[in-house]
Design an enzyme around this catalytic site. Structure first.
Site, short mmCIF file in Angstrom:
data_model
loop_
_atom_site.label_atom_id
_atom_site.label_comp_id
_atom_site.label_asym_id
_atom_site.label_seq_id
_atom_site.Cartn_x
_atom_site.Cartn_y
_atom_site.Cartn_z
N LYS A 16 -3.16 18.50 13.30
CA LYS A 16 -2.81 19.61 12.42
C LYS A 16 -3.89 20.68 12.46
CE LYS A 16 -4.79 18.02 8.12
NZ LYS A 16 -4.58 18.06 6.71
N HIS A 17 -3.62 21.82 12.08
CA HIS A 17 -2.42 22.55 11.68
C HIS A 17 -2.01 23.45 12.84
CE1 HIS A 17 -4.23 21.67 7.68
NE2 HIS A 17 -2.98 21.53 7.32
N HIS A 29 -3.13 27.67 0.95
CA HIS A 29 -2.83 27.11 -0.37
C HIS A 29 -2.48 28.25 -1.33
CE1 HIS A 29 -5.04 23.65 1.30
NE2 HIS A 29 -4.20 22.97 0.54
N ASP A 106 3.32 21.38 6.53
CA ASP A 106 2.41 21.17 5.42
C ASP A 106 3.18 21.26 4.10
OD1 ASP A 106 -0.04 20.64 4.30
OD2 ASP A 106 -1.07 22.29 5.28
#
Length: 152
Positions: A16-17, A29, A106
């Site tokens: 990831k990512h 976020h 995610d």
């Protein structure tokens, strides 16, 4: 070697990512990061670790909530579709990099998604793009809503 060792013990690994989140100044976020590098730069720097993980048999890849205009269809970019919901990014991962494992995105409750899309829009676009597995990590009501937003 790490991927082979861990998976040799029966534990699935995850890269990831995708297609690379380390060169951003924004946090997904909270907001939607944009990677402004050229396709050539992305293929030289960001993509090789994923290519190596895939060659080593990594079981899954998490696609990040970020915009990558150099790898995305211009229409997706114009609509603000992130890599995690992008048909062109997922096609690149599946076809160009020959990844056959599980494609995850995610946490769908992160600000980069939740501030721009309804849960239904995010689920629909991600499924159409080719996502296999979603993370819904924080609120039980979001998990229930997610379940009921899946196509029957």
């Amino acid at each position: 070697a790490f991927i082979a060792a861990v998976q040799g013990e029966g534990v699935a690994t995850c890269a990831k990512h995708f297609p690379g989140h380390g060169d951003t100044v924004q946090d997904s976020h909270d907001v939607m990061p944009v990677i402004k590098h050229s396709r050539e730069r992305l293929l030289e720097r960001e993509v090789p670790p994923f290519r190596a993980a895939i060659a080593s048999g990594v079981a899954s890849v998490i696609v990040g909530h970020l915009m990558v205009p150099a790898l995305q269809d211009p229409g997706e970019v114009a609509q603000g579709i992130p890599a995690s919901m992008s048909r062109s990014i997922l096609r690149f991962l599946r076809k160009d990099l020959a990844f056959e494992g599980v494609v995850m995105i995610d946490d769908i409750e992160m600000g980069a998604i939740a501030k721009r899309f309804s849960l239904r829009e995010a689920v629909s676009a991600s499924l159409q793009g080719g996502v296999d597995l979603f993370l819904v990590c924080h609120k039980e009501e979001s998990q229930v809503s997610f379940f009921f937003s899946l196509p029957q």
